[in-house]
Design a protein around this motif. Structure first.
Motif, mmCIF file in Angstrom:
data_model
loop_
_atom_site.group_PDB
_atom_site.id
_atom_site.type_symbol
_atom_site.label_atom_id
_atom_site.label_comp_id
_atom_site.label_asym_id
_atom_site.label_seq_id
_atom_site.Cartn_x
_atom_site.Cartn_y
_atom_site.Cartn_z
ATOM 1 N N ARG A 305 0.705 -1.194 -0.191
ATOM 2 C CA ARG A 305 0.007 0.072 0.057
ATOM 3 C C ARG A 305 0.635 1.322 0.014
ATOM 4 O O ARG A 305 0.319 2.289 -0.228
ATOM 5 C CB ARG A 305 -1.079 -0.054 1.095
ATOM 6 C CG ARG A 305 -1.997 -0.962 1.033
ATOM 7 C CD ARG A 305 -3.041 -0.777 0.010
ATOM 8 N NE ARG A 305 -3.702 0.528 0.702
ATOM 9 C CZ ARG A 305 -4.771 0.630 1.397
ATOM 10 N NH1 ARG A 305 -5.419 -0.634 1.768
ATOM 11 N NH2 ARG A 305 -5.286 1.585 1.861
ATOM 12 N N SER B 246 -1.421 16.820 -6.955
ATOM 13 C CA SER B 246 -0.487 15.971 -6.038
ATOM 14 C C SER B 246 -1.649 15.290 -5.221
ATOM 15 O O SER B 246 -2.898 15.449 -5.409
ATOM 16 C CB SER B 246 0.428 16.946 -5.142
ATOM 17 O OG SER B 246 -0.583 17.780 -4.248
ATOM 18 N N ARG B 247 -1.211 14.205 -4.322
ATOM 19 C CA ARG B 247 -2.193 13.422 -3.644
ATOM 20 C C ARG B 247 -3.139 14.568 -2.731
ATOM 21 O O ARG B 247 -4.304 13.924 -2.671
ATOM 22 C CB ARG B 247 -1.507 12.543 -2.816
ATOM 23 C CG ARG B 247 -2.278 11.440 -2.444
ATOM 24 C CD ARG B 247 -1.720 10.191 -1.562
ATOM 25 N NE ARG B 247 -1.386 10.540 -0.060
ATOM 26 C CZ ARG B 247 -1.317 9.628 0.711
ATOM 27 N NH1 ARG B 247 -1.131 8.573 0.286
ATOM 28 N NH2 ARG B 247 -0.962 10.034 2.042
ATOM 29 N N PRO B 248 -2.840 15.357 -1.812
ATOM 30 C CA PRO B 248 -3.507 16.129 -1.168
ATOM 31 C C PRO B 248 -4.764 16.626 -1.707
ATOM 32 O O PRO B 248 -5.821 16.669 -1.428
ATOM 33 C CB PRO B 248 -2.799 17.091 -0.591
ATOM 34 C CG PRO B 248 -1.347 16.624 -0.534
ATOM 35 C CD PRO B 248 -1.246 15.833 -1.691
ATOM 36 N N GLN B 260 -4.345 11.799 -10.361
ATOM 37 C CA GLN B 260 -3.344 12.092 -9.149
ATOM 38 C C GLN B 260 -1.771 11.529 -9.860
ATOM 39 O O GLN B 260 -1.608 10.410 -10.548
ATOM 40 C CB GLN B 260 -3.517 11.062 -8.287
ATOM 41 C CG GLN B 260 -2.332 11.297 -6.902
ATOM 42 C CD GLN B 260 -2.706 10.232 -5.803
ATOM 43 O OE1 GLN B 260 -3.898 9.997 -5.662
ATOM 44 N NE2 GLN B 260 -1.503 9.811 -5.003
ATOM 45 N N SER B 279 5.116 20.929 -3.333
ATOM 46 C CA SER B 279 6.417 21.148 -2.684
ATOM 47 C C SER B 279 7.541 20.005 -3.240
ATOM 48 O O SER B 279 8.467 20.250 -3.281
ATOM 49 C CB SER B 279 6.300 20.832 -1.216
ATOM 50 O OG SER B 279 5.821 19.263 -1.088
ATOM 51 N N ASP B 300 7.995 29.283 -1.930
ATOM 52 C CA ASP B 300 8.997 28.987 -0.963
ATOM 53 C C ASP B 300 10.267 28.605 -1.938
ATOM 54 O O ASP B 300 10.201 27.572 -2.608
ATOM 55 C CB ASP B 300 8.585 27.774 -0.246
ATOM 56 C CG ASP B 300 9.668 27.357 0.573
ATOM 57 O OD1 ASP B 300 10.822 27.791 0.755
ATOM 58 O OD2 ASP B 300 9.594 26.126 1.182
HETATM 59 C C1 FAD Z 1 1.830 5.842 0.791
HETATM 60 C C2 FAD Z 1 2.199 7.214 0.509
HETATM 61 C C3 FAD Z 1 1.857 7.357 -1.053
HETATM 62 C C4 FAD Z 1 1.819 8.593 -1.392
HETATM 63 N N1 FAD Z 1 1.366 9.061 -2.778
HETATM 64 C C5 FAD Z 1 1.407 10.015 -3.339
HETATM 65 C C6 FAD Z 1 1.375 10.311 -4.859
HETATM 66 O O1 FAD Z 1 1.150 9.641 -5.438
HETATM 67 N N2 FAD Z 1 1.353 11.630 -5.209
HETATM 68 C C7 FAD Z 1 1.636 12.361 -4.466
HETATM 69 O O2 FAD Z 1 1.506 13.656 -4.750
HETATM 70 N N3 FAD Z 1 1.863 12.387 -3.044
HETATM 71 C C8 FAD Z 1 1.771 11.437 -2.599
HETATM 72 N N4 FAD Z 1 1.834 11.072 -1.167
HETATM 73 C C9 FAD Z 1 2.180 12.255 -0.387
HETATM 74 C C10 FAD Z 1 3.363 13.106 -0.211
HETATM 75 O O3 FAD Z 1 4.245 12.318 0.879
HETATM 76 C C11 FAD Z 1 3.332 14.565 0.010
HETATM 77 O O4 FAD Z 1 2.390 14.659 1.327
HETATM 78 C C12 FAD Z 1 2.602 15.272 -0.958
HETATM 79 O O5 FAD Z 1 2.893 15.008 -2.203
HETATM 80 C C13 FAD Z 1 2.510 16.830 -0.679
HETATM 81 O O6 FAD Z 1 1.610 17.490 -1.900
HETATM 82 P P1 FAD Z 1 1.829 18.752 -2.105
HETATM 83 O O7 FAD Z 1 3.036 18.938 -2.628
HETATM 84 O O8 FAD Z 1 0.765 19.179 -2.713
HETATM 85 O O9 FAD Z 1 1.501 19.749 -0.636
HETATM 86 P P2 FAD Z 1 2.682 20.274 0.489
HETATM 87 O O10 FAD Z 1 3.674 19.467 0.690
HETATM 88 O O11 FAD Z 1 1.838 20.648 1.223
HETATM 89 O O12 FAD Z 1 3.055 21.487 -0.505
HETATM 90 C C14 FAD Z 1 2.543 22.524 -0.824
HETATM 91 C C15 FAD Z 1 3.447 23.675 -1.321
HETATM 92 O O13 FAD Z 1 2.897 24.809 -1.904
HETATM 93 C C16 FAD Z 1 3.507 26.026 -1.705
HETATM 94 N N5 FAD Z 1 2.525 26.961 -1.478
HETATM 95 C C17 FAD Z 1 1.364 27.139 -0.727
HETATM 96 N N6 FAD Z 1 0.808 28.176 -0.887
HETATM 97 C C18 FAD Z 1 1.334 28.864 -1.927
HETATM 98 C C19 FAD Z 1 1.008 29.884 -2.761
HETATM 99 N N7 FAD Z 1 0.095 30.876 -2.344
HETATM 100 N N8 FAD Z 1 1.481 30.227 -3.683
HETATM 101 C C20 FAD Z 1 2.935 29.474 -4.145
HETATM 102 N N9 FAD Z 1 3.129 28.590 -3.533
HETATM 103 C C21 FAD Z 1 2.344 28.085 -2.257
HETATM 104 C C22 FAD Z 1 4.062 25.607 -0.470
HETATM 105 O O14 FAD Z 1 5.429 26.408 -0.108
HETATM 106 C C23 FAD Z 1 4.387 24.064 -0.328
HETATM 107 O O15 FAD Z 1 5.658 24.062 -1.085
HETATM 108 C C24 FAD Z 1 2.044 9.785 -0.666
HETATM 109 C C25 FAD Z 1 2.224 9.489 0.566
HETATM 110 C C26 FAD Z 1 2.140 8.301 0.980
HETATM 111 C C27 FAD Z 1 2.557 8.056 2.620
#
Ligand code: FAD
Ligand code: FAD
Ligand code: SF4
Ligand code: SF4
Lengths: 366, 330, 259
Positions: A305, B246-248, B260, B279, B300
């Motif tokens: 998973r 991304s995943r969130p 995704q 990120s 960032d």
């Molecule tokens: C089993 C498992 C599987 C996973 N599989 C995946 C997967 O398939 N795909 C995936 O994507 N993730 C996956 N993840 C999750 C992964 O670990 C991260 O948590 C996720 O990718 C973070 O997504 P993000 O970059 O959108 O969010 P964050 O890490 O929260 O990043 C958000 C970014 O946006 C920037 N930001 C915020 N506001 C602004 C703004 N107004 N202007 C400009 N920049 C801004 C911030 O600086 C930050 O860098 C998985 C996790 C696990 C445990």
């Protein structure tokens, strides 16, 4: 009797008591019902292909089953059949193909498996150069994911500080195969096992400190009799603290709730060592989840998973877990498995609570 | 007469911009350039453009002057871009005009198809995906191992040779000549039976598959909330990009699961991956790091995604989005 | 239908930092793991799916050293009936030379076929040329960048080619022909280790490349290997937002994804 026949014999003894489903982290909120699957297996009726991939290999069912049916092993056999057919989810397929080529499910360069110790300020020896022939075995995610790379780095530093000699295999190390076996790729698991075993023999390994509960589980229970002592790093560190070879001097004034990883806790009975480490830290206020120790709730990072997500949209257990931690007033969720760190950290970020691997907390107080 | 032949790609009446790279390489090689192009005023063409350089011309300059000769081929574009017919066209042209020193195609879907067939048919040396030329040493640079290594190649046989040119590599060398081009026409050549064009098919919206998209606009947790999605959809529409996340973003059901990107989502390899508010976590990177070009927008400067990106903008993503919308509409 | 599929064993270099040795003479691949060429994986799968419907057999052919047997076993595990290895220790950089070798082989061994499948390109050389050159040499119709085979009839194929910007072209091609397959045309099945072990029991025929080298001359010379210009991290588009956005649009145009 072949393994398949043995499994079928076990399945026939199932009395449909439902204790497995009762303890299964996937039951209720997903279409996955392990008791029902055992029933279907008894009648050898068709199981929908997507169903077996829900299982997280947490092992709760096997632990609870009064008839020793070992449902979690039955799932592995169901998956094996799908693997041999070639009809498996693409993400799982990628992880397997990556492991075949690069010896890690992430498909990162095998040549860079040792990147984590290259920039350390302590010298890390190849295990063949050590006297103790004590091997520090890294999990693939610790070797490549910058978030988890700190775990081997921390443990190496702590061992070094406490005067425990160890060595590494670097790029010769292959994935332990724990997840690969659980995905049902038996042939690939055998190859990884043989490759690692050959190295263990060649370098005369005496002891293995596994940095992930998943690796420890495979090495301990699924590599046959190696004649090698295999431990999880928390066992070693707990002993070192007890002996006084390392002393947590600083304090950590936070409420810390400990999450038991399935492969460390319920599957291998290591509950006390991680807690004893936390308990020796000054200022640290330990908390417990309502479901802890062998009743701990699975974070859903096992059994493949980590590489694959099931289609249904439902609340993740990690989210439930984080919510409880917040409700209990915890400031930090501590755990001792890299997969748990990854699954818990995402919902924790949303809730504004920190997730720390045990070695990270320890590093702050040493 | 010594000359370079550039086979132009005109698709649905539009003179593709990448043709300029083919022209640019020939200019760099200091060749007299002949451009082989489907006759735009041919009544068989469905969308006859007003100039050989597309309906609107190209960025305001008169492209005709970039070459010495324009050879108009009286043939429908779909027949022209068929390798089986192309060899006939080239043969007819060589019979009347003599052999060129080099035949240059674009390194595109049709360009490579035509080039390899022409090279095989006339038994000519072929170097594809050329992205550099060293005039002094007379070597062409060609990418190997996804651009990790370049090979320096030279032709090792007498006579003409065939090249395909990577888009974006030589455009700036295409310069205007002082005299207007000579216009020539070809019309009698064999039409092959072995392969026939049936129709153009637009990728259907319903069956969107992010793994097949050439251009992904990917959004992350940084977008903040669901209400922002429609504006990113609008941006994706205007850019003709496909929206992924991304995943969130998927977890919160702002986008469907099929969109995704990452280890537990889809592994994508588009030509351009534009990441906004992502990120660059390991699980995400694993799913997109092999994209040809990664552009990251994040406020960032320390975000790990910048380690993998080719281009970056450090700014608020909403502001970048709004500005892009403004520029695109205006 | 009798289909011949070409499949190549290539170094998996995506994750590796490659080193050039001997002052540009060679690229050190000694530590790099090998795998099947991605495009060929899709092409074998497509061929196997076609014969599963139409009947007939798939023959997988690989050119390379003895190790290339690995990709033949894999193809057999996926459903190919035979595997032929044209063994050579030489690296043939010129796709024209490779096509000539294949042409000679097919002729000398009189291998029957209704269609030949190749991948669009190989991951290492990225020439994208063997299929086209071979087709022209054999005097057969050719179609490349095939993203879907809509029909496979006794005398013709209806295929969709991927063009740029989401556009596709549907063409009818008369058999026999050469088809170059684009990735994404299908979802290749997983080939398990056990499956490959079972496939090892099917005998693969080995031919010596030296026997088919008539007229096989390299028409291009690989002079030297060099590192591409180093791109140190991301180029930050700074300055005023409007300028940065316009620059961004410029990049999109250059990459050919936005007009
Ligand atoms: C089993 C498992 C599987 C996973 N599989 C995946 C997967 O398939 N795909 C995936 O994507 N993730 C996956 N993840 C999750 C992964 O670990 C991260 O948590 C996720 O990718 C973070 O997504 P993000 O970059 O959108 O969010 P964050 O890490 O929260 O990043 C958000 C970014 O946006 C920037 N930001 C915020 N506001 C602004 C703004 N107004 N202007 C400009 N920049 C801004 C911030 O600086 C930050 O860098 C998985 C996790 C696990 C445990
Ligand atoms: C898979 C499965 C399917 C079944 N399907 C059916 C069905 O369709 N129809 C059907 O009729 N039956 C069915 N049964 C059987 C039925 O469930 C049991 O026969 C029934 O529950 C009675 O159980 P028992 O007599 O074994 O009682 P036990 O299991 O021994 O006891 C049940 C409870 O009764 C109480 N009890 C028992 N003895 C005492 C005592 N001496 N003093 C005080 N309290 C006592 C206790 O509280 C105990 O927990 C099924 C059973 C199984 C496992
Ligand atoms: S191993 Fe865990 S997830 Fe799998 S069936 Fe058993 S209880 Fe459920
Ligand atoms: S716990 Fe054991 S006996 Fe009970 S239903 Fe599950 S498999 Fe059957």
């Amino acid at each position: 009797m072949t393994q398949t026949q043995q499994t079928q014999t076990r399945v026939l003894t199932c009395i449909q008591c439902g204790k497995c489903t009762g303890s299964c982290p996937e039951a209720g909120r997903t279409p996955f019902n392990i008791r029902m699957l055992m029933r279907k297996k008894q009648f050898q009726s068709v199981v929908e292909e997507s169903i077996p991939w829900y299982c997280t290999s947490c092992g709760a069912c096997t632990l609870r089953c009064p008839r020793d049916v070992k449902p979690s092993e039955v799932i592995i056999e169901m998956r094996s059949a799908l693997v041999e057919n070639g009809a498996i989810p693409v993400a799982i397929q990628k992880a397997l193909e990556n492991t075949f080529v690069q010896k890690n499910p992430w498909g990162r360069s095998r040549a860079k498996r040792g990147a984590w110790f290259e920039k350390l300020d302590i010298e890390v020896l190849h295990v063949s150069e050590t006297e103790s022939k004590r091997l520090l075995f890294t999990c693939c995610i610790q070797a490549y994911d910058p978030r988890c790379m700190v775990i081997p780095q921390n443990v190496a530093k702590i061992l070094n500080k406490g005067g425990i000699e160890f060595g590494v295999l670097g790029e010769e190390e292959a994935c332990c195969g724990n997840e690969i076996r659980r995905i049902g790729e038996v042939g690939l698991f055998d190859e990884l096992k043989e490759e690692n075993k050959t190295n263990f023999e060649e370098y005369g390994i005496q002891e293995i400190i596994a940095l992930s509960p998943h690796c420890m589980n495979a090495l301990k229970k699924e590599y046959g009799d190696l004649g090698i002592k295999i431990v999880h790093y928390t066992e070693v560190l707990a002993a070192m603290i007890k002996e006084g070879s390392i002393i947590p001097k600083g304090s950590f004034n936070k409420k810390v709730i400990y999450h038991d990883p399935c492969f460390l806790g319920k599957q291998n009975g290591i509950f006390d060592e991680p807690r004893s480490i936390l308990n020796t830290i000054e200022g640290l206020e330990p908390l417990e989840f309502s479901r802890s120790r062998d009743n701990s709730m699975c974070c859903e990072g096992g059994g493949g998973r980590m590489f694959f997500e099931v289609e249904a949209t439902y609340q993740r257990n990690a989210e439930v877990r984080v919510k409880e931690a917040v409700d209990k007033g915890a400031e930090v969720i501590a755990t001792s498995c890299p997969f748990c760190v990854m699954t818990l950290e995402d919902p924790a970020t949303e809730k504004g609570i920190a997730v720390k691997e045990l070695s990270e907390i320890l590093m702050e107080v040493l | 007469m010594s000359y370079a032949l550039v086979v132009a790609e005109v698709r649905r009446g539009v003179f593709e911009e990448r043709n300029l790279d083919a022209i640019g390489l020939c200019a760099l090689m200091e060749k007299d350039i002949s451009l082989l192009v489907t006759d735009n005023n041919n009544e068989m063409n469905q969308n006859p453009p007003s100039s050989p350089f597309g309906k609107e011309g190209l960025g305001g300059f008169s492209g005709e002057k970039l070459v010495n000769t324009i050879i108009k081929v009286k043939i429908e574009e779909a027949l022209f871009l068929n390798p089986l017919n192309m060899v006939g066209v080239v043969k007819t042209m060589m019979d009347s005009k003599g052999k060129p020193d080099v035949i240059v195609f674009t390194h595109s879907s049709s360009g490579t198809e035509l080039a390899s067939y022409v090279a095989g048919y006339f038994d000519l040396p072929l170097i594809t995906d050329v992205n550099g030329f060293d005039k002094e040493r007379d070597v062409f640079f060609k990418s190997y191992y996804s651009d990790k290594i370049f090979g320096e190649f030279r032709k090792a046989a007498q006579g003409p040779f065939v090249i395909t040119v990577r888009s974006g590599s030589f455009k700036e060398y295409a310069v205007e000549k002082t005299t207007p081009p000579v216009i020539e026409t070809i019309e009698d050549f064999p039409i092959a039976e072995g392969r026939n064009f049936m129709e153009y098919v637009e990728e259907e919206k319903a069956e969107i598959d992010i793994t097949k998209a050439e251009f992904l606009l990917s959004v992350g947790r940084g977008i903040g909330n669901k209400d922002e999605i429609p504006d990113y959809e609008k941006l994706a529409d205007l850019l003709k990009a496909t929206l992924s996340g991304s995943r969130p973003v998927i977890d919160k059901m702002w986008l469907p699961k099929a969109r995704q990107v990452g280890t537990s989502g889809k592994t994508v390899k588009p030509k351009v991956y534009l990441a906004m508010g992502i990120s660059g976590a390991f699980q995400h990177i694993a799913g997109m790091k092999d994209s040809d070009c990664i552009i990251a927008v994040n406020k960032d400067p320390e975000a790990p995604i910048f380690q993998y990106a080719h281009f970056g903008i450090i700014a608020d993503i909403h502001k970048v989005r709004d500005k892009l919308l403004e520029v695109l509409k205006g | 239908m009798n289909l011949i599929v070409f499949t190549k064993r290539v170094p998996a270099t995506q994750e590796e930092e490659l080193r050039i040795t001997g002052e540009g003479k060679a690229v050190d691949l000694s530590k790099v793991p090998f795998k099947v060429n991605d495009w060929d994986n899709y092409s074998v799968e497509e061929a196997v799916r076609i014969v599963e419907k139409t009947g007939g057999a798939v023959t997988a052919v690989s050119i390379g050293d003895a190790e290339s047997d690995e990709v033949l076993r894999r193809a057999i595990a996926m459903g190919a009936k035979d595997g032929f290895l044209i063994e050579t220790g030489d690296v043939l950089h010129d796709p024209g030379a490779r096509a000539t070798l294949i042409q000679n082989f097919l002729k000398k061994e009189s291998v029957p076929f209704d269609a030949i499948f190749t991948g669009v390109q190989s991951e290492d050389d990225q020439f994208g040329a063997v299929g086209g050159i071979l087709a022209a040499k054999l005097g057969l119709p050719f179609v490349s960048m095939v993203i879907s085979i809509d029909a496979f009839e006794s005398d013709h194929v209806i295929a969709r080619r991927e063009l740029e910007g989401g556009l596709q072209e549907r063409v009818k091609v008369i058999l026999p022909c050469v088809i170059s397959i684009q990735t994404g045309i299908n979802e290749p099945r997983y080939v398990s280790i056990m499956g490959v072990r079972k496939a090892s029991k099917v005998e693969r025929k080995v031919f010596k490349a030296a026997d088919y080298q008539e007229n096989m001359v390299s028409k291009i010379e690989a002079v030297k290997w060099v590192y591409p210009p180093k791109k140190g991290g991301a180029t930050i588009l700074s300055g005023e937002l409007e300028g940065a956005c316009k620059e961004l649009l410029g990049i999109l145009k250059e990459k050919g994804v936005y007009q």
